[in-house]
Scaffold this motif. Sequence first.
Motif, PDB file in Angstrom:
ATOM      1  N   ARG A   1       0.829  -1.206   0.000  1.00  0.00           N
ATOM      2  CA  ARG A   1       0.000   0.000   0.000  1.00  0.00           C
ATOM      3  C   ARG A   1       0.857   1.247   0.000  1.00  0.00           C
ATOM      4  NH1 ARG A   1      -4.315   1.184   4.763  1.00  0.00           N
ATOM      5  NH2 ARG A   1      -3.854   3.390   4.849  1.00  0.00           N
ATOM      6  N   ASP A   2       1.790   1.326   0.908  1.00  0.00           N
ATOM      7  CA  ASP A   2       2.732   2.433   0.914  1.00  0.00           C
ATOM      8  C   ASP A   2       4.009   1.985   1.583  1.00  0.00           C
ATOM      9  OD1 ASP A   2       0.832   4.105   3.508  1.00  0.00           O
ATOM     10  OD2 ASP A   2       2.541   2.750   3.722  1.00  0.00           O
ATOM     11  N   ARG A   3       4.937   2.899   1.745  1.00  0.00           N
ATOM     12  CA  ARG A   3       6.280   2.536   2.169  1.00  0.00           C
ATOM     13  C   ARG A   3       6.331   1.907   3.550  1.00  0.00           C
ATOM     14  NH1 ARG A   3      10.302   5.398   2.924  1.00  0.00           N
ATOM     15  NH2 ARG A   3      10.428   6.198   0.817  1.00  0.00           N
ATOM     16  N   ASN A   4       5.346   2.168   4.367  1.00  0.00           N
ATOM     17  CA  ASN A   4       5.390   1.659   5.726  1.00  0.00           C
ATOM     18  C   ASN A   4       4.688   0.322   5.906  1.00  0.00           C
ATOM     19  OD1 ASN A   4       6.844   3.868   6.761  1.00  0.00           O
ATOM     20  ND2 ASN A   4       4.979   5.081   6.725  1.00  0.00           N
ATOM     21  N   TYR A   5       4.146  -0.195   4.833  1.00  0.00           N
ATOM     22  CA  TYR A   5       3.416  -1.444   4.917  1.00  0.00           C
ATOM     23  C   TYR A   5       4.246  -2.584   4.345  1.00  0.00           C
ATOM     24  CZ  TYR A   5      -1.000   0.539   6.446  1.00  0.00           C
ATOM     25  OH  TYR A   5      -1.980   1.131   7.187  1.00  0.00           O
ATOM     26  N   GLY A   6       3.893  -3.774   4.797  1.00  0.00           N
ATOM     27  CA  GLY A   6       4.564  -4.950   4.283  1.00  0.00           C
ATOM     28  C   GLY A   6       3.992  -5.366   2.938  1.00  0.00           C
ATOM     29  N   TYR A   7       4.666  -6.296   2.317  1.00  0.00           N
ATOM     30  CA  TYR A   7       4.240  -6.842   1.041  1.00  0.00           C
ATOM     31  C   TYR A   7       3.117  -7.852   1.228  1.00  0.00           C
ATOM     32  CZ  TYR A   7       8.653  -5.440  -1.279  1.00  0.00           C
ATOM     33  OH  TYR A   7       9.696  -4.772  -1.825  1.00  0.00           O
ATOM     34  N   THR A   8       2.243  -7.927   0.246  1.00  0.00           N
ATOM     35  CA  THR A   8       1.326  -9.050   0.125  1.00  0.00           C
ATOM     36  C   THR A   8       1.678  -9.760  -1.169  1.00  0.00           C
ATOM     37  OG1 THR A   8      -0.452  -7.893   1.290  1.00  0.00           O
ATOM     38  CG2 THR A   8      -1.059  -9.818  -0.013  1.00  0.00           C
ATOM     39  N   PHE A   9       1.990 -11.033  -1.060  1.00  0.00           N
ATOM     40  CA  PHE A   9       2.367 -11.818  -2.222  1.00  0.00           C
ATOM     41  C   PHE A   9       1.164 -12.569  -2.779  1.00  0.00           C
ATOM     42  CE2 PHE A   9       6.967 -11.814  -2.767  1.00  0.00           C
ATOM     43  CZ  PHE A   9       7.403 -11.238  -1.595  1.00  0.00           C
ATOM     44  N   GLY A  10       1.184 -12.760  -4.092  1.00  0.00           N
ATOM     45  CA  GLY A  10       0.242 -13.677  -4.712  1.00  0.00           C
ATOM     46  C   GLY A  10       0.719 -15.110  -4.532  1.00  0.00           C
ATOM     47  N   SER A  11      -0.073 -16.043  -5.001  1.00  0.00           N
ATOM     48  CA  SER A  11       0.263 -17.458  -4.814  1.00  0.00           C
ATOM     49  C   SER A  11       1.196 -17.984  -5.897  1.00  0.00           C
ATOM     50  CB  SER A  11      -1.009 -18.304  -4.750  1.00  0.00           C
ATOM     51  OG  SER A  11      -1.821 -18.022  -5.868  1.00  0.00           O
ATOM     52  N   GLY A  12       1.550 -17.130  -6.850  1.00  0.00           N
ATOM     53  CA  GLY A  12       2.581 -17.482  -7.808  1.00  0.00           C
ATOM     54  C   GLY A  12       2.068 -18.144  -9.081  1.00  0.00           C
ATOM     55  N   THR A  13       2.854 -17.999 -10.129  1.00  0.00           N
ATOM     56  CA  THR A  13       2.638 -18.722 -11.397  1.00  0.00           C
ATOM     57  C   THR A  13       3.866 -19.575 -11.643  1.00  0.00           C
ATOM     58  OG1 THR A  13       1.213 -17.052 -12.424  1.00  0.00           O
ATOM     59  CG2 THR A  13       2.415 -18.533 -13.896  1.00  0.00           C
ATOM     60  N   ARG A  14       3.634 -20.868 -11.802  1.00  0.00           N
ATOM     61  CA  ARG A  14       4.748 -21.756 -12.118  1.00  0.00           C
ATOM     62  C   ARG A  14       4.909 -21.791 -13.633  1.00  0.00           C
ATOM     63  NH1 ARG A  14       6.950 -26.030  -9.271  1.00  0.00           N
ATOM     64  NH2 ARG A  14       5.178 -25.986  -7.838  1.00  0.00           N
ATOM     65  N   LEU A  15       6.014 -21.273 -14.123  1.00  0.00           N
ATOM     66  CA  LEU A  15       6.280 -21.254 -15.563  1.00  0.00           C
ATOM     67  C   LEU A  15       7.267 -22.373 -15.894  1.00  0.00           C
ATOM     68  CD1 LEU A  15       6.053 -19.909 -18.364  1.00  0.00           C
ATOM     69  CD2 LEU A  15       8.038 -18.516 -17.722  1.00  0.00           C
ATOM     70  N   THR A  16       6.866 -23.210 -16.834  1.00  0.00           N
ATOM     71  CA  THR A  16       7.731 -24.292 -17.304  1.00  0.00           C
ATOM     72  C   THR A  16       8.000 -24.075 -18.785  1.00  0.00           C
ATOM     73  OG1 THR A  16       6.776 -25.836 -15.698  1.00  0.00           O
ATOM     74  CG2 THR A  16       8.024 -26.780 -17.533  1.00  0.00           C
TER      75      THR A  16
END
Lengths: 113, 118
Positions: free
Chosen positions: A96-111
């Motif tokens: 959200r801004d510099r003072n907040y932590g990251y929220t990660f997505g669940s990822g895309t596995r690329l092969t």
Amino acid sequence: EPEVTQTPSHQVTQMGQEVILRCVPISNHLYFYWYRQILGQKVEFLVSFYNNEISEKSEIFDDQFSVERPDGSNFTLKIRSTKLEDSAMYFCASRRDRNYGYTFGSGTRLTVV
Amino acid sequence: AQTVTQSQPEMSVQEAETVTLSCTYDTSESDYYLFWYKQPPSRQMILVIRQEAYKQQNATENRFSVNFQKAAKSFSLKISDSQLGDAAMYFCAYRPYALIQGAQKLVFGQGTRLTINP
């Protein structure tokens, strides 16, 4: 709780093809990121995006890669002419801004085959 | 450049016991953030706990706590009363408190695979 959504969860592509990995960050977040994790290795930073432009990129993020936020909700990573070594898990993250932590997505596995 | 080192590739603990995962980092900055992320088999990255470098008090989140030693540049994670659901890969991460917009990437360690024995 709001989530970062990534699609597809798994993509298989032939070497030399272009792929687009899609992410929908949390709606009121302002900072967007792509990270990569080759199987069994550490998570590596690729690029950060703020105010509709790239704010930082790693040496991995060469001309083969590009990012876009085409419509104010999606955040995409395009890989042109994929190579075998591009096979990895790709994570999108937002903040959200510099003072907040990251929220990660669940990822895309690329092969890449 | 900042680096993060996790010297334990694998750890195991008996269910209900306590385990400590180690992390050291290298930086010339005085203000920064440190994180522990959990990555279960689903591969999603889940924030476990975070610590601001300017805070002397160690962060705690229920069964998870950290031992932050700023002078030693050490940031260990203690998991109390280990549960089977704690089995995962754990990553230590560093982020600078940068004033430059967007220049706040996470730098990850190599990870520690934690196994919980029933």
